[in-house]
Design a protein around this motif. Structure first.
Motif, short mmCIF file in Angstrom:
data_model
loop_
_atom_site.label_atom_id
_atom_site.label_comp_id
_atom_site.label_asym_id
_atom_site.label_seq_id
_atom_site.Cartn_x
_atom_site.Cartn_y
_atom_site.Cartn_z
N GLN A 177 0.84 -1.19 0.00
CA GLN A 177 0.00 0.00 0.00
C GLN A 177 0.88 1.24 0.00
O GLN A 177 2.05 1.19 0.40
N ALA A 178 0.30 2.34 -0.43
CA ALA A 178 1.02 3.61 -0.43
C ALA A 178 1.57 3.89 0.97
O ALA A 178 0.89 3.67 1.97
N GLY A 179 2.81 4.37 0.99
CA GLY A 179 3.48 4.62 2.24
C GLY A 179 4.33 3.46 2.73
O GLY A 179 5.11 3.62 3.67
N GLY A 180 4.17 2.32 2.11
CA GLY A 180 4.91 1.14 2.50
C GLY A 180 6.33 1.10 1.94
O GLY A 180 6.77 2.03 1.25
N SER A 181 7.00 -0.01 2.24
CA SER A 181 8.41 -0.16 1.85
C SER A 181 8.64 -1.53 1.23
O SER A 181 7.95 -2.50 1.54
N ARG B 285 13.65 9.07 -0.76
CA ARG B 285 12.75 7.94 -0.50
C ARG B 285 13.46 6.59 -0.75
O ARG B 285 13.21 5.62 -0.06
N ASN C 33 11.28 3.35 0.27
CA ASN C 33 10.39 3.77 1.35
C ASN C 33 9.38 4.78 0.83
O ASN C 33 9.56 5.36 -0.24
N SER C 34 8.35 5.00 1.62
CA SER C 34 7.31 5.97 1.25
C SER C 34 6.84 5.77 -0.19
O SER C 34 6.73 6.71 -0.97
N GLU D 54 4.74 5.26 -3.50
CA GLU D 54 3.56 5.92 -4.04
C GLU D 54 3.01 5.09 -5.20
O GLU D 54 3.76 4.34 -5.83
N VAL E 94 2.08 -0.62 -6.19
CA VAL E 94 1.72 0.19 -5.02
C VAL E 94 0.28 0.63 -5.17
O VAL E 94 -0.08 1.31 -6.15
N SER F 20 -3.24 2.57 -3.73
CA SER F 20 -3.58 3.77 -2.94
C SER F 20 -4.57 3.44 -1.86
O SER F 20 -5.14 2.35 -1.80
#
Length: 113
Positions: free
Chosen positions: A13-17, A66, A83-84, A86, A111, A113
């Motif tokens: 998901q968005a924000g994941g790594s 990122r 990271n982070s 999008e 990724v 949203s």
């Protein structure tokens, strides 16, 4: 035979790594300039990051702060810590020996949203 084998892609998901790995064999990895590139559907392949044999790095503007590229000479591996993430980072990511036509098979990063 020169081989580049990527791993570590997946869906997040968005924000994941995610951390991508690329193991290089059949060539002297210690002296190679390495890079990660990506290709999104309907778009041209683009440079993400590069790392020289002595670990100097360069990043595309869209990933600065990122993503981190690194290498382990003993493991003959180059990494891309992402990271982070999008949704715009969704693409197939390729490992590359810079300045050559040697590419890995690619690993999918998706990724949501």
């Amino acid at each position: 035979q020169v081989q580049l084998v990527e791993s570590g892609g997946g869906s997040v998901q968005a924000g994941g790594s995610l951390r991508l790995s690329c193991v290089v064999s059949g060539i002297n990895f210690r002296v190679l300039p390495m890079g990660w590139h990506r290709q999104a559907p309907g778009k041209e392949r683009e440079l993400v990051a590069t790392i020289t044999y002595d670990a100097r790095t360069n990043y595309a503007d869209f990933v600065k702060g990122r993503f981190t590229i690194s290498r382990d000479k003993d493991k003959r591996t180059v990494y891309l810590q992402m990271n982070s993430l999008e949704p715009e980072d969704t693409a197939v990511y390729y490992c590359h020996i810079e300045g050559t036509d040697r590419w890995g098979q690619g690993t999918q990063v998706t990724v949501s949203s």
